[in-house]
Design a protein around this motif. Structure first.
Motif, PDB file in Angstrom:
ATOM      1  N   GLY A  93       0.723  -1.418  -0.102  1.00  0.00           N
ATOM      2  CA  GLY A  93       0.293  -0.025   0.214  1.00  0.00           C
ATOM      3  C   GLY A  93       0.663   1.368  -0.028  1.00  0.00           C
ATOM      4  O   GLY A  93      -0.044   2.508  -0.126  1.00  0.00           O
ATOM      5  N   GLU A  94       2.384   1.508   0.151  1.00  0.00           N
ATOM      6  CA  GLU A  94       2.897   2.294   0.426  1.00  0.00           C
ATOM      7  C   GLU A  94       3.563   2.809  -1.529  1.00  0.00           C
ATOM      8  O   GLU A  94       4.664   1.404  -1.716  1.00  0.00           O
ATOM      9  CB  GLU A  94       3.993   2.265   1.083  1.00  0.00           C
ATOM     10  N   ARG A  95       3.569   2.771  -2.134  1.00  0.00           N
ATOM     11  CA  ARG A  95       4.411   3.565  -2.746  1.00  0.00           C
ATOM     12  C   ARG A  95       6.101   4.313  -2.699  1.00  0.00           C
ATOM     13  O   ARG A  95       5.859   4.948  -2.114  1.00  0.00           O
ATOM     14  CB  ARG A  95       3.528   4.556  -4.036  1.00  0.00           C
ATOM     15  N   HIS A  96       6.727   3.582  -3.424  1.00  0.00           N
ATOM     16  CA  HIS A  96       8.262   3.598  -2.726  1.00  0.00           C
ATOM     17  C   HIS A  96       8.448   4.139  -4.128  1.00  0.00           C
ATOM     18  O   HIS A  96       9.215   3.450  -5.581  1.00  0.00           O
ATOM     19  CB  HIS A  96       9.274   2.644  -2.537  1.00  0.00           C
ATOM     20  N   ASP A  97       8.912   5.731  -4.453  1.00  0.00           N
ATOM     21  CA  ASP A  97       9.806   6.597  -5.401  1.00  0.00           C
ATOM     22  C   ASP A  97      10.947   6.093  -6.453  1.00  0.00           C
ATOM     23  O   ASP A  97      11.771   6.474  -5.192  1.00  0.00           O
ATOM     24  CB  ASP A  97       8.790   7.788  -5.834  1.00  0.00           C
ATOM     25  N   ASP A  98      11.926   6.092  -6.813  1.00  0.00           N
ATOM     26  CA  ASP A  98      12.987   6.759  -6.999  1.00  0.00           C
ATOM     27  C   ASP A  98      13.689   5.339  -6.942  1.00  0.00           C
ATOM     28  O   ASP A  98      14.730   6.029  -6.205  1.00  0.00           O
ATOM     29  CB  ASP A  98      13.434   8.033  -6.832  1.00  0.00           C
ATOM     30  N   LEU A  99      13.408   4.787  -7.294  1.00  0.00           N
ATOM     31  CA  LEU A  99      14.558   3.400  -6.694  1.00  0.00           C
ATOM     32  C   LEU A  99      15.217   3.269  -7.799  1.00  0.00           C
ATOM     33  O   LEU A  99      15.043   2.910  -8.726  1.00  0.00           O
ATOM     34  CB  LEU A  99      13.310   2.407  -6.261  1.00  0.00           C
ATOM     35  N   VAL A 100      16.934   3.003  -7.324  1.00  0.00           N
ATOM     36  CA  VAL A 100      16.922   2.941  -8.540  1.00  0.00           C
ATOM     37  C   VAL A 100      17.959   1.129  -8.119  1.00  0.00           C
ATOM     38  O   VAL A 100      18.803   1.012  -6.912  1.00  0.00           O
ATOM     39  CB  VAL A 100      19.022   3.882  -8.264  1.00  0.00           C
ATOM     40  N   VAL A 101      18.013   0.387  -9.052  1.00  0.00           N
ATOM     41  CA  VAL A 101      18.579  -0.460  -9.600  1.00  0.00           C
ATOM     42  C   VAL A 101      18.805  -1.603 -10.648  1.00  0.00           C
ATOM     43  O   VAL A 101      18.741  -0.052 -11.507  1.00  0.00           O
ATOM     44  CB  VAL A 101      16.939  -1.844  -8.778  1.00  0.00           C
ATOM     45  N   GLU A 102      19.798  -2.470 -10.541  1.00  0.00           N
ATOM     46  CA  GLU A 102      19.886  -2.932 -11.582  1.00  0.00           C
ATOM     47  C   GLU A 102      19.107  -3.772 -12.164  1.00  0.00           C
ATOM     48  O   GLU A 102      18.110  -4.415 -11.439  1.00  0.00           O
ATOM     49  CB  GLU A 102      21.547  -4.220 -10.944  1.00  0.00           C
ATOM     50  N   SER A 103      19.160  -3.571 -13.829  1.00  0.00           N
ATOM     51  CA  SER A 103      18.471  -4.459 -14.725  1.00  0.00           C
ATOM     52  C   SER A 103      18.062  -5.711 -14.037  1.00  0.00           C
ATOM     53  O   SER A 103      16.835  -6.103 -14.489  1.00  0.00           O
ATOM     54  CB  SER A 103      18.681  -4.413 -15.576  1.00  0.00           C
ATOM     55  N   ARG A 104      19.304  -6.152 -13.676  1.00  0.00           N
ATOM     56  CA  ARG A 104      19.247  -8.181 -13.439  1.00  0.00           C
ATOM     57  C   ARG A 104      18.391  -8.054 -11.701  1.00  0.00           C
ATOM     58  O   ARG A 104      17.923  -9.247 -11.674  1.00  0.00           O
ATOM     59  CB  ARG A 104      20.406  -8.619 -13.231  1.00  0.00           C
ATOM     60  N   HIS A 105      18.178  -7.126 -10.822  1.00  0.00           N
ATOM     61  CA  HIS A 105      17.434  -7.548  -9.759  1.00  0.00           C
ATOM     62  C   HIS A 105      15.398  -8.067  -9.404  1.00  0.00           C
ATOM     63  O   HIS A 105      15.478  -6.970 -10.621  1.00  0.00           O
ATOM     64  CB  HIS A 105      17.470  -5.815  -8.571  1.00  0.00           C
ATOM     65  N   THR A 106      16.297  -8.486  -8.842  1.00  0.00           N
ATOM     66  CA  THR A 106      14.876  -9.653  -8.942  1.00  0.00           C
ATOM     67  C   THR A 106      13.608  -8.856  -8.006  1.00  0.00           C
ATOM     68  O   THR A 106      14.321  -7.941  -7.017  1.00  0.00           O
ATOM     69  CB  THR A 106      15.102 -10.966  -8.503  1.00  0.00           C
ATOM     70  N   LEU A 107      12.546  -9.213  -8.192  1.00  0.00           N
ATOM     71  CA  LEU A 107      11.396  -8.652  -6.689  1.00  0.00           C
ATOM     72  C   LEU A 107      11.833  -8.530  -5.391  1.00  0.00           C
ATOM     73  O   LEU A 107      12.111  -7.831  -4.089  1.00  0.00           O
ATOM     74  CB  LEU A 107      10.550  -9.089  -7.476  1.00  0.00           C
TER      75      LEU A 107
END
Length: 164
Positions: free
Chosen positions: A13-27
């Motif tokens: 229920g909480e929005r997390h904006d601006d997460l910088v992740v590597e394209s290979r990162h899984t959920l």
């Protein structure tokens, strides 16, 4: 060099904006390491064991098989949403009462699998529950107590609906 992505996720229920992740990162990586939601466990990392099961738009999914970027725009629910104000929900209480957990490692995955399943199949039979739990692995309980817990929870939820 690994590609970096800027993503937004809605988790519990909480929005997390601006997460910088590597394209290979899984959920599961992002849930645990970026958001600190360690209730979702990492087991086999091949989608076999189910320890990483979360709800994606209400459906149980293996979070080790989904890239975090693929979950953008969807509602993600983790095991942390089951208890409210420090009180276990009915499914968690049923797991405790029926001894549906032993070491506890697989329990979050089973809870989320059952939560999603019962939401879609509130009238589930014992045989249907057995079939659904066969998707996850547990090395401690022998599954009988897990099936008992889910069946008890389903029965209790039906009784509540009938009295309304």
């Amino acid at each position: 060099m690994t590609e970096k992505l800027l993503i937004s996720l809605t988790v519990n229920g909480e929005r997390h904006d601006d997460l910088v992740v590597e394209s290979r990162h899984t959920l599961v990586d992002v849930l645990r390491h970026h958001l600190g939601l360690t209730g979702t466990h990492v087991g086999c990392e091949h989608g076999i064991c189910g320890a990483c099961t979360v709800l994606l738009d209400g459906a149980p999914v293996r979070s080790c098989l989904i890239f975090a970027a693929q979950a953008e725009g969807q509602e993600i629910r983790t095991v942390e949403t089951l208890a409210e104000d420090g009180e276990m929900n009915d499914l968690q209480r049923a797991f405790s009462a029926c001894h549906g957990l032993q070491c506890g490692f697989c329990t979050p995955g089973f809870l989320m699998l059952a939560e999603g399943f019962l939401a879609e199949h509130p009238e589930a039979t014992r045989e249907e529950i057995r079939e659904v739990v066969s998707a996850n692995l547990c090395r401690c309980t022998g599954y009988q107590s897990i099936v008992d817990a889910i069946e008890d929870c389903a029965r209790g939820r039906r009784e509540v609906r009938e009295t309304r």
